[in-house]
Motif scaffolding. Structure first.
Motif, PDB file in Angstrom:
ATOM      1  N   LYS A   1       0.845  -1.185   0.000  1.00 42.83           N
ATOM      2  CA  LYS A   1       0.000   0.000   0.000  1.00 42.83           C
ATOM      3  C   LYS A   1       0.882   1.236   0.000  1.00 42.83           C
ATOM      4  CE  LYS A   1      -3.497   2.798   0.349  1.00 42.83           C
ATOM      5  NZ  LYS A   1      -4.402   3.014  -0.799  1.00 42.83           N
ATOM      6  N   SER A   2       0.613   2.147  -0.940  1.00 44.01           N
ATOM      7  CA  SER A   2       1.371   3.398  -1.041  1.00 44.01           C
ATOM      8  C   SER A   2       0.434   4.584  -0.944  1.00 44.01           C
ATOM      9  CB  SER A   2       2.128   3.459  -2.367  1.00 44.01           C
ATOM     10  OG  SER A   2       3.086   2.426  -2.457  1.00 44.01           O
TER      11      SER A   2
ATOM     12  N   TYR B   1       4.805   7.419  -0.949  1.00 44.27           N
ATOM     13  CA  TYR B   1       5.288   6.847   0.310  1.00 44.27           C
ATOM     14  C   TYR B   1       4.712   5.448   0.452  1.00 44.27           C
ATOM     15  CZ  TYR B   1       5.394   5.908   5.319  1.00 44.27           C
ATOM     16  OH  TYR B   1       5.570   5.304   6.548  1.00 44.27           O
ATOM     17  N   GLU B   2       5.576   4.447   0.523  1.00 42.27           N
ATOM     18  CA  GLU B   2       5.146   3.060   0.612  1.00 42.27           C
ATOM     19  C   GLU B   2       4.968   2.676   2.085  1.00 42.27           C
ATOM     20  OE1 GLU B   2       6.027  -1.155  -1.683  1.00 42.27           O
ATOM     21  OE2 GLU B   2       7.672   0.273  -1.397  1.00 42.27           O
ATOM     22  N   ALA B   3       3.717   2.505   2.499  1.00 44.50           N
ATOM     23  CA  ALA B   3       3.420   2.210   3.904  1.00 44.50           C
ATOM     24  C   ALA B   3       3.526   0.726   4.215  1.00 44.50           C
ATOM     25  CB  ALA B   3       2.020   2.714   4.252  1.00 44.50           C
ATOM     26  N   LEU B   4       3.108  -0.121   3.274  1.00 46.46           N
ATOM     27  CA  LEU B   4       3.214  -1.575   3.421  1.00 46.46           C
ATOM     28  C   LEU B   4       4.016  -2.116   2.245  1.00 46.46           C
ATOM     29  CD1 LEU B   4      -0.462  -2.476   4.467  1.00 46.46           C
ATOM     30  CD2 LEU B   4       1.517  -2.152   5.975  1.00 46.46           C
TER      31      LEU B   4
ATOM     32  N   ALA C   1      -6.076  -1.755  -0.748  1.00 46.91           N
ATOM     33  CA  ALA C   1      -4.654  -2.088  -0.854  1.00 46.91           C
ATOM     34  C   ALA C   1      -4.182  -1.821  -2.277  1.00 46.91           C
ATOM     35  CB  ALA C   1      -4.447  -3.552  -0.493  1.00 46.91           C
ATOM     36  N   GLY C   2      -2.881  -1.580  -2.408  1.00 43.98           N
ATOM     37  CA  GLY C   2      -2.328  -1.386  -3.747  1.00 43.98           C
ATOM     38  C   GLY C   2      -2.251  -2.696  -4.507  1.00 43.98           C
ATOM     39  N   SER C   3      -1.758  -3.736  -3.840  1.00 40.38           N
ATOM     40  CA  SER C   3      -1.693  -5.075  -4.421  1.00 40.38           C
ATOM     41  C   SER C   3      -1.586  -6.076  -3.283  1.00 40.38           C
ATOM     42  CB  SER C   3      -0.495  -5.203  -5.361  1.00 40.38           C
ATOM     43  OG  SER C   3       0.724  -5.015  -4.661  1.00 40.38           O
TER      44      SER C   3
ATOM     45  N   THR D   1      -2.389   1.326   8.790  1.00 36.63           N
ATOM     46  CA  THR D   1      -2.665   1.075   7.375  1.00 36.63           C
ATOM     47  C   THR D   1      -3.060  -0.377   7.158  1.00 36.63           C
ATOM     48  OG1 THR D   1      -1.152   2.810   6.629  1.00 36.63           O
ATOM     49  CG2 THR D   1      -1.668   1.075   5.059  1.00 36.63           C
ATOM     50  N   LEU D   2      -2.349  -1.299   7.803  1.00 32.46           N
ATOM     51  CA  LEU D   2      -2.680  -2.725   7.696  1.00 32.46           C
ATOM     52  C   LEU D   2      -4.095  -2.984   8.188  1.00 32.46           C
ATOM     53  CD1 LEU D   2      -1.934  -5.711   7.259  1.00 32.46           C
ATOM     54  CD2 LEU D   2      -0.923  -5.699   9.548  1.00 32.46           C
ATOM     55  N   LEU D   3      -4.455  -2.421   9.335  1.00 29.84           N
ATOM     56  CA  LEU D   3      -5.789  -2.619   9.888  1.00 29.84           C
ATOM     57  C   LEU D   3      -6.851  -2.042   8.956  1.00 29.84           C
ATOM     58  CD1 LEU D   3      -6.788  -3.851  12.641  1.00 29.84           C
ATOM     59  CD2 LEU D   3      -7.186  -1.498  13.361  1.00 29.84           C
TER      60      LEU D   3
END
Length: 247
Positions: free
Chosen positions: A9-10, A18-21, A57-59, A46-48
């Motif tokens: 996830k960005s 900014y890439e959070a995950l 999610a991005g992917s 972000t995960l939650l």
């Protein structure tokens, strides 16, 4: 029961991405109490939010009881959030104009599934979590710990597959925090609840079956409690956090 695979996830801030995950993978089995810890900016919230589908999610893949959540339309997602997920928030998010009992029943009312059986379950949850004597009181009349136990009961009213808890002890004193964690333990032991909790609190996390530590958007370490005594497990968590700080 919950499976997250290679989740990315960005966020776009101006011209900067900014890439959070960065490829998070994890699983939660039915009946487990799992915590996610990590410093600010590690990707916990972000995960939650991705698991709850409040942000896309991005992917990657998020499967709940075999259902790929990313493939659902908004109407189906709303049903999943109401019927298969229960939520406990740091700020309780109780309705001030409703009694404790009415707040617990709220997800069932929204889902249109209110019945004599549902009302009986609300009363049973009040008994399980020690709030039967205050069920006709309003949020302004009860303590922080009682508010959060009400929130836990509300999260369980529709018998969800998974409870998502976002810093549930963050605004509470130590006594109230312990009462909330006891409520989660009861939910797990007596109601076979599955709980996925984001927390900064090593004390709260030390009651979990497993703790996943995120750092810079990746799973840095995962610790299982097993037969370890709670205090010893908390010491392990603190050692891991100190080691992460040194690195």
């Amino acid at each position: 029961m919950l499976t997250v695979e290679n989740l990315h996830k960005s966020y776009q801030v101006g011209k900067t991405s900014y890439e959070a995950l960065k490829g998070v993978s994890l699983g939660v089995d039915r009946g487990e109490f799992v915590a996610v810890m990590g410093p600010s900016g590690s990707g916990k919230t972000t995960l939650l939010n991705c698991i709850s589908c409040y942000i896309p999610a991005g992917s990657g893949s998020i499967r709940l009881d075999g259902t790929e959540l990313a493939r659902l339309d908004e109407e189906s997602l709303a049903k999943v959030r109401n019927q298969k997920l229960g939520f406990v928030f740091q700020d309780f998010l109780l309705m001030d104009g409703l009694t404790v009992r009415q707040n617990i029943l709220l997800p069932a009312i929204i889902g249109g599934v209110i019945s004599a059986e549902t009302e009986k379950r609300a009363d049973e949850l009040c008994s399980v979590f020690g709030i039967a004597k205050i069920r006709e009181k309003y949020p302004a009349e009860i303590s922080g710990g009682e508010k959060q136990r009400t929130a836990v009961a509300r999260a369980l009213i529709n018998r969800p597959l998974l409870i998502l808890a976002d810093e549930p002890t963050g605004n509470l004193d130590s006594k109230s925090s312990r009462a909330v964690i006891a409520a989660f333990e009861q939910a797990k032991a007596e109601l076979e609840a599955t709980i996925f909790m984001v927390t900064h609190d090593s004390f709260a996390a030390s009651f979990c079956d497993r703790v996943i530590i995120l750092r810079d958007g990746v799973v840095w370490q995962a610790l299982e409690r097993g037969d370890t005594e709670r205090q010893a497990f908390q010491d392990q968590l603190l050692d891991a956090i100190r080691e992460m700080g040194r690195e």
